[in-house]
Structure formats: C-alpha cells, structure tokens
Design a protein around this motif. Sequence first.
Motif, PDB file in Angstrom:
ATOM      1  N   GLY A   7       0.660  -1.265   0.132  1.00 60.90           N
ATOM      2  CA  GLY A   7      -0.072   0.164  -0.175  1.00 60.90           C
ATOM      3  C   GLY A   7       0.877   1.388  -0.018  1.00 60.90           C
ATOM      4  N   ALA A   8       0.187   2.435   0.251  1.00 61.50           N
ATOM      5  CA  ALA A   8       0.910   3.726   0.278  1.00 61.50           C
ATOM      6  C   ALA A   8       1.645   3.819   1.136  1.00 61.50           C
ATOM      7  N   ALA A   9       2.869   4.729   0.974  1.00 65.38           N
ATOM      8  CA  ALA A   9       3.830   4.944   2.126  1.00 65.38           C
ATOM      9  C   ALA A   9       3.169   5.462   3.412  1.00 65.38           C
ATOM     10  N   GLY A  10       3.464   4.848   4.463  1.00 64.43           N
ATOM     11  CA  GLY A  10       2.956   5.241   5.717  1.00 64.43           C
ATOM     12  C   GLY A  10       1.419   4.704   5.842  1.00 64.43           C
ATOM     13  N   LEU A  11       0.929   4.124   4.962  1.00 65.62           N
ATOM     14  CA  LEU A  11      -0.406   3.495   5.100  1.00 65.62           C
ATOM     15  C   LEU A  11      -0.432   1.960   5.030  1.00 65.62           C
ATOM     16  N   GLU A  12       0.770   1.396   4.946  1.00 63.66           N
ATOM     17  CA  GLU A  12       0.865  -0.161   4.488  1.00 63.66           C
ATOM     18  C   GLU A  12      -0.022  -1.140   5.482  1.00 63.66           C
ATOM     19  N   GLN A  62       5.113  -5.275  -6.730  1.00 60.91           N
ATOM     20  CA  GLN A  62       6.214  -4.633  -7.374  1.00 60.91           C
ATOM     21  C   GLN A  62       6.049  -4.436  -8.958  1.00 60.91           C
ATOM     22  N   GLN A  63       4.626  -4.248  -9.294  1.00 59.56           N
ATOM     23  CA  GLN A  63       4.360  -3.768 -10.342  1.00 59.56           C
ATOM     24  C   GLN A  63       3.276  -2.730 -10.359  1.00 59.56           C
ATOM     25  N   ASP A  64       2.064  -3.062 -10.109  1.00 62.81           N
ATOM     26  CA  ASP A  64       0.944  -2.042  -9.888  1.00 62.81           C
ATOM     27  C   ASP A  64       0.600  -1.964  -8.479  1.00 62.81           C
ATOM     28  N   LEU A  65       1.254  -2.682  -7.614  1.00 65.02           N
ATOM     29  CA  LEU A  65       0.806  -2.858  -6.005  1.00 65.02           C
ATOM     30  C   LEU A  65       2.314  -2.519  -5.291  1.00 65.02           C
ATOM     31  N   ARG A  66       2.122  -1.355  -4.807  1.00 61.77           N
ATOM     32  CA  ARG A  66       3.465  -0.917  -4.209  1.00 61.77           C
ATOM     33  C   ARG A  66       3.566  -2.156  -2.948  1.00 61.77           C
ATOM     34  N   LEU A  67       5.107  -2.334  -2.585  1.00 65.14           N
ATOM     35  CA  LEU A  67       5.293  -3.013  -1.447  1.00 65.14           C
ATOM     36  C   LEU A  67       6.127  -2.010  -0.599  1.00 65.14           C
ATOM     37  N   GLY A  68       5.788  -1.734   0.615  1.00 64.52           N
ATOM     38  CA  GLY A  68       6.543  -1.177   1.511  1.00 64.52           C
ATOM     39  C   GLY A  68       7.615  -1.739   2.118  1.00 64.52           C
ATOM     40  N   PRO A  69       8.363  -1.249   3.324  1.00 60.29           N
ATOM     41  CA  PRO A  69       9.361  -2.230   4.173  1.00 60.29           C
ATOM     42  C   PRO A  69       8.671  -3.486   4.607  1.00 60.29           C
ATOM     43  N   CYS A  70       9.261  -4.432   4.631  1.00 63.67           N
ATOM     44  CA  CYS A  70       8.715  -5.536   5.077  1.00 63.67           C
ATOM     45  C   CYS A  70       8.586  -5.845   6.586  1.00 63.67           C
ATOM     46  N   VAL A  71       8.936  -4.956   7.188  1.00 63.79           N
ATOM     47  CA  VAL A  71       8.739  -4.752   8.956  1.00 63.79           C
ATOM     48  C   VAL A  71       8.294  -3.588   9.067  1.00 63.79           C
ATOM     49  N   GLY A  72       7.225  -3.507   9.957  1.00 65.41           N
ATOM     50  CA  GLY A  72       6.719  -2.272  10.277  1.00 65.41           C
ATOM     51  C   GLY A  72       7.360  -1.903  11.680  1.00 65.41           C
ATOM     52  N   HIS A  73       7.259  -0.440  11.959  1.00 65.60           N
ATOM     53  CA  HIS A  73       7.929   0.103  13.212  1.00 65.60           C
ATOM     54  C   HIS A  73       9.088  -0.475  13.799  1.00 65.60           C
ATOM     55  N   ILE A  74      10.221  -0.794  12.855  1.00 72.46           N
ATOM     56  CA  ILE A  74      11.312  -1.167  13.357  1.00 72.46           C
ATOM     57  C   ILE A  74      11.960  -0.454  14.561  1.00 72.46           C
ATOM     58  N   GLY A  75      12.186  -1.148  15.450  1.00 73.72           N
ATOM     59  CA  GLY A  75      12.804  -0.427  16.814  1.00 73.72           C
ATOM     60  C   GLY A  75      14.278  -0.217  16.627  1.00 73.72           C
ATOM     61  N   LYS A  76      15.228  -1.047  16.243  1.00 72.82           N
ATOM     62  CA  LYS A  76      16.649  -0.735  15.772  1.00 72.82           C
ATOM     63  C   LYS A  76      17.043  -1.354  14.875  1.00 72.82           C
ATOM     64  N   GLY A 111      10.423   1.480   1.232  1.00 76.59           N
ATOM     65  CA  GLY A 111      10.200   0.363   0.558  1.00 76.59           C
ATOM     66  C   GLY A 111      11.155  -0.078  -0.397  1.00 76.59           C
ATOM     67  N   PRO A 112      11.223  -1.449  -0.734  1.00 79.03           N
ATOM     68  CA  PRO A 112      12.230  -2.025  -1.763  1.00 79.03           C
ATOM     69  C   PRO A 112      12.361  -1.251  -3.195  1.00 79.03           C
ATOM     70  N   ASP A 113      11.309  -0.808  -3.696  1.00 80.06           N
ATOM     71  CA  ASP A 113      11.280  -0.181  -4.998  1.00 80.06           C
ATOM     72  C   ASP A 113      11.128   1.518  -4.907  1.00 80.06           C
ATOM     73  N   ASP A 114      11.281   2.042  -3.746  1.00 82.25           N
ATOM     74  CA  ASP A 114      11.183   3.481  -3.569  1.00 82.25           C
ATOM     75  C   ASP A 114      12.498   3.982  -4.003  1.00 82.25           C
ATOM     76  N   ASP A 115      12.199   5.323  -4.463  1.00 83.24           N
ATOM     77  CA  ASP A 115      13.367   6.151  -4.900  1.00 83.24           C
ATOM     78  C   ASP A 115      14.526   6.413  -3.708  1.00 83.24           C
ATOM     79  N   VAL A 116      15.643   6.458  -4.187  1.00 88.75           N
ATOM     80  CA  VAL A 116      16.666   6.576  -3.428  1.00 88.75           C
ATOM     81  C   VAL A 116      17.161   8.109  -3.526  1.00 88.75           C
ATOM     82  N   LEU A 117      17.306   9.008  -2.343  1.00 88.70           N
ATOM     83  CA  LEU A 117      17.638  10.379  -2.649  1.00 88.70           C
ATOM     84  C   LEU A 117      19.101  10.836  -2.449  1.00 88.70           C
ATOM     85  N   ILE A 118      19.631  11.169  -3.110  1.00 91.21           N
ATOM     86  CA  ILE A 118      21.110  11.562  -3.114  1.00 91.21           C
ATOM     87  C   ILE A 118      21.087  12.858  -2.173  1.00 91.21           C
ATOM     88  N   PRO A 119      21.761  13.036  -1.111  1.00 95.01           N
ATOM     89  CA  PRO A 119      21.527  14.209  -0.311  1.00 95.01           C
ATOM     90  C   PRO A 119      22.003  15.496  -0.781  1.00 95.01           C
TER      91      PRO A 119
END
Length: 284
Positions: A7-12, A62-76, A111-119
């Motif tokens: 689902g959408a980022a932050g709403l997975e 990973q085509q028309d269905l976005r996948l988010g990070p496969c673990v939610g609320h990572i602590g460390k 997510g695994p297919d989200d853009d990576v931003l160069i600082p």
Amino acid sequence: MKLVRYGAAGLEKPGMLDADGRVRDLSGVIDDLSGEALTAAGIARLAALDPAALPLVPGTPQQDLRLGPCVGHIGKFICIGLNYADHAAESGMAVPPEPVIFAKWTSAVVGPDDDVLIPPGSVKTDWEAELAVVIGTGGSHIDEADALAHVAGFCIVNDVSERAYQIEGSGTWDKGKGCDTFGPTGPWLVTPDEIGDYDNLGIWLDVDGQRMQEGSTATMVFRVPHLVSYCSRFMSLQPGDVISTGTPPGVGMGKKPPRYLKPGEVMRLGIDGLGVQTQKVRSA
C-alpha cells in the motif's frame, strides 16, 4: 512464508504471498508485521492460515501494487561492517577481530522499490546489497546455539551509504548511513523454514544494468547465529529489530577509480530466495 506490507507509504497493510505470488490481506488477523506478530507464536499463527481463505489484494506486487518495508515499526536498525573479507580489502581496511556494529536511523527505511535520494551536496553516495535478519523473539545475552530460535525471518537491505559523511569527517560511520531513503528493506520477509541454507545465498547488485556486486553469504566472516548472539551482549534485541549483516565486494568506493551514484541511475539488487529490489536514484 513470504510476508509483505503493501500500500501507500505510511499506510501499509500486512499481507502474505500465496502460491501464485499474489498478495493476500492479513489486516483482519494482525495489525501489522511488527511486535508480537513476529514472535515465534505470532509466526506460527500466521503459518497455520490458509492463504486461499484470505482476501485477495488487487494488483501485482512490485508492478502496480507498491510494497513497503517488510517490517513495520522497526525498533533498532543494526548494521555490521566489514563482514566480508574481500569487501574489507577493497575498502583498504583490515578484517575486524570481532563484528563492527553501527546503526541506521529508522527514518532511513523505505520500501524495496522506492526512490533513493542523493543528499544535497553529496558526490559519494554508494550502494551495498545485504542479507538482513529480522528478530522475532527478543532477548539479551542470547547463546549462539539458541540464536536462530530468535529469528523471525530474512530479507534484503540496500545499505546505501554516503562515503564522505561516513569516513572523511570526524565521528562515527552512522552519519553516512542514515540519510533519508538510505534503507530500502524487503520486498518480503521470508521465514527460516522457507529460506533454507542462509549460509550459501547468492547476492548481486546492478547499476543501470551493469553488474557491480556479486558474492555469496558463504564468505561472511561472522555468521548469523554469532551476529545475533554478539549484538545481544550490548543491547536487548526485540521483535522487529533488524540486523543487516554486511556486504560482499563491488561497492563504488572500491572501484578503481571509485564510482558513485548519479541522479537518474537505477539500482537493481537481489538475494537468492529473497526477491529483488529496484530503486531509481534522484537528487533530494
């Protein structure tokens, strides 16, 4: 099992893959793939479900269905440095006598297919394909012989790194590791029963179709049980913590001359049995 968040980022929402590679919705069973859902009891509960009886999520992952990070609320988000002897050599560093621990900030996770931003101002943003371990059952001072009982599963992490921030200034590695988007995680969390021999998994990474990294977890200096046990000496491990286990050779810093990421390039990386990630690189 292969477990996902879609689902959408932050709403997975949580889901699992069925035998045809389609996503089945788990939101009627668990709130998220986090916390208690990742403990031994939580994973056993999910394993007992019939995927065909769960609601089918429209779209192809990973085509028309976005996948988010496969673990939610990572602590460390714990990372291990220089854990492949040949990567240490290309980095001009000695193989460490014990694991090198550093952190990625959880705000880096995408997510695994989200853009990576160069600082802004970065000219040394680099890639690192890695096997990651997700903690299920927590604990501290875990015996190495019992370590795998504390593992919920495995996934891919791209430990994106800004080398000038990491190495050239004063201080620790962490500031070059935790920039926003520097932690693509997923596409799925694979439980240990399905992954098989995690000590012999092929790892690769391409940039714009050119193979940059190719290696195997067979050449890791410190193996997964040792890493789980070792980390638990310095912090309690909790459900949903991630340990990224290091990268094989072929990073940009080790090329002659060094070769770093540029806006518009595409990284594609994978690990046997754990799927593939694809990220477009763009300026922040």
